[in-house]
Design a protein around this motif. Structure first.
Motif, short mmCIF file in Angstrom:
data_model
loop_
_atom_site.label_atom_id
_atom_site.label_comp_id
_atom_site.label_asym_id
_atom_site.label_seq_id
_atom_site.Cartn_x
_atom_site.Cartn_y
_atom_site.Cartn_z
N LYS A 34 -2.82 8.37 3.71
CA LYS A 34 -3.50 7.46 2.76
C LYS A 34 -2.48 6.72 1.89
O LYS A 34 -2.54 5.50 1.75
CB LYS A 34 -4.49 8.24 1.88
N SER A 35 -1.53 7.49 1.33
CA SER A 35 -0.54 6.85 0.44
C SER A 35 0.35 5.90 1.24
O SER A 35 0.69 4.81 0.77
CB SER A 35 0.33 7.91 -0.24
N PHE A 36 0.68 6.30 2.45
CA PHE A 36 1.50 5.47 3.33
C PHE A 36 0.78 4.15 3.62
O PHE A 36 1.37 3.08 3.59
CB PHE A 36 1.75 6.24 4.64
N VAL A 105 -5.72 2.14 -6.27
CA VAL A 105 -5.69 3.45 -6.94
C VAL A 105 -5.56 4.56 -5.89
O VAL A 105 -6.49 4.80 -5.12
CB VAL A 105 -6.99 3.68 -7.75
N ASP A 106 -4.39 5.20 -5.87
CA ASP A 106 -4.19 6.29 -4.91
C ASP A 106 -4.68 7.60 -5.54
O ASP A 106 -4.54 7.80 -6.74
CB ASP A 106 -2.69 6.40 -4.59
N ASP A 107 -5.24 8.47 -4.73
CA ASP A 107 -5.76 9.77 -5.20
C ASP A 107 -6.68 9.58 -6.40
O ASP A 107 -6.49 10.20 -7.46
CB ASP A 107 -4.60 10.71 -5.59
N ALA A 108 -7.68 8.75 -6.24
CA ALA A 108 -8.55 8.36 -7.37
C ALA A 108 -9.26 9.54 -8.01
O ALA A 108 -9.62 9.48 -9.19
CB ALA A 108 -9.57 7.33 -6.89
MG LIG Z 1 -1.21 10.67 -0.87
#
Ligand SMILES: [Mg+2]
Ligand SMILES: Nc1ncnc2c1ncn2[C@@H]1O[C@H](COP(=O)(O)OP(=O)(O)OP(=O)(O)O)[C@@H](O)[C@H]1O
Length: 273
Positions: A34-36, A105-108
């Motif tokens: 997801k972050s990638f 927004v990562d890891d919301a």
């Molecule tokens: Mg992540």
């Protein structure tokens, strides 16, 4: 080491949705990328010079200060006083009315509820496109309202490439048989692909298949209990008292054991335990 992105089709789809002012939630198991994915998307937005804000992690004040700075919103009122967090939130919403901006927004799920509520206002009041990711999104507020895309496991070929890249990075060589063996425990998860190669490099033999959830044994236990109940009925039908009694006794023993096991103290959840 430049990392190849194996989700180009999804990236294209998500970018066109955002440019059409649609908000999205990307979900997926830990380490699925997801972050990638967000990083690749942000790079593309920078390349296209499209206004966007990547929300930092921190306190509500730190987040609002960073967003205000990025959008060049005056942190002080006309009287020269520092704006409150809520004034800043309103100002960002008003700014986005006339300046479409993508919020990433990562890891919301890790953000405070007030930030999530403000994001929801941005989306509903001024139609600001949001792109959120979450590992296990709770069934509430903004997570329920956003259309979601689940990141699928990567294809075997991509996982192989990631493993080979990691092996090159660690200066080891893996033959095809070793790659195939290690790949079997990744389940298409790129984080696990990197981890198994590292474990191989360190000489650790990993047995756990942790990309899947634990199998729930309750249905099997219930099926066994049902079978015992059937034995009792068979005993009753054949007028066989010992079969009837045996079925009853075993059913009770299994039932009591189950209750006892469930009532055992759970594993400590404190740090260090
Ligand atoms: Mg992540
Ligand atoms: N499409 C991809 N191509 C190559 N490598 C990838 C890809 N996606 C993820 N990876 C690699 O897999 C690892 C885990 O990815 P990432 O941190 O993005 O997962 P995540 O879903 O954000 O995990 P978490 O839920 O822990 O935040 C990273 O080291 C990243 O480099």
């Amino acid at each position: 080491m430049s990392i190849e992105n194996y989700r180009k089709a999804e990236l294209k789809k998500v970018i066109s949705a955002l440019l059409a002012c649609e908000s999205l939630l990307i979900i997926g198991e830990p380490g699925i990328g997801k972050s990638f994915f967000l990083q690749a998307l942000t790079n593309q937005l920078v390349k296209d010079d499209y206004p966007h804000v990547v929300l930092p992690m921190g306190t509500v004040k730190q987040i609002m200060d960073t967003v205000g700075k990025k959008l060049a919103i005056d942190p002080e009122t006309i009287e020269g006083k520092k704006k409150s967090i809520y004034m800043m939130m309103d100002d960002v919403i008003n700014f986005c009315r006339s300046h479409p901006t993508i919020f990433i927004v990562d890891d919301a799920q890790r953000y405070p509820p007030s930030i999530r509520l403000w994001l929801e206002r941005l989306m509903l009041e001024v139609n600001c496109p949001l792109l959120l990711t979450a590992t296990y999104p709770p069934a509430r507020d903004i997570f329920l309202k956003l259309p979601r895309i689940e990141l699928e496991p990567l294809k075997d070929k991509a996982i192989r490439e990631i493993m080979k890249e990691k092996a090159t990075f660690l200066e080891i060589t893996l033959n095809n048989a070793q790659l195939a063996k290690l790949q079997a425990s990744t389940g298409g998860n790129p984080m696990l692909a990197g981890r198994v190669v590292k474990e191989h490099y360190l000489g650790i033999k990993s047995e756990g298949l942790d990309h899947t959830q634990w199998i729930d044994g309750t249905p099997y236990l219930m099926a066994c209990l049902m079978l015992l109940v059937i034995i009792r009925f068979v005993g009753l039908g054949l007028n066989n008292t010992s079969l009837y009694l045996l079925g009853g006794v075993i059913t009770t023993i299994v039932g009591v054991t189950r209750i006892l096991i469930y009532s055992l103290p759970k594993k400590g959840t404190r740090l260090g335990q």
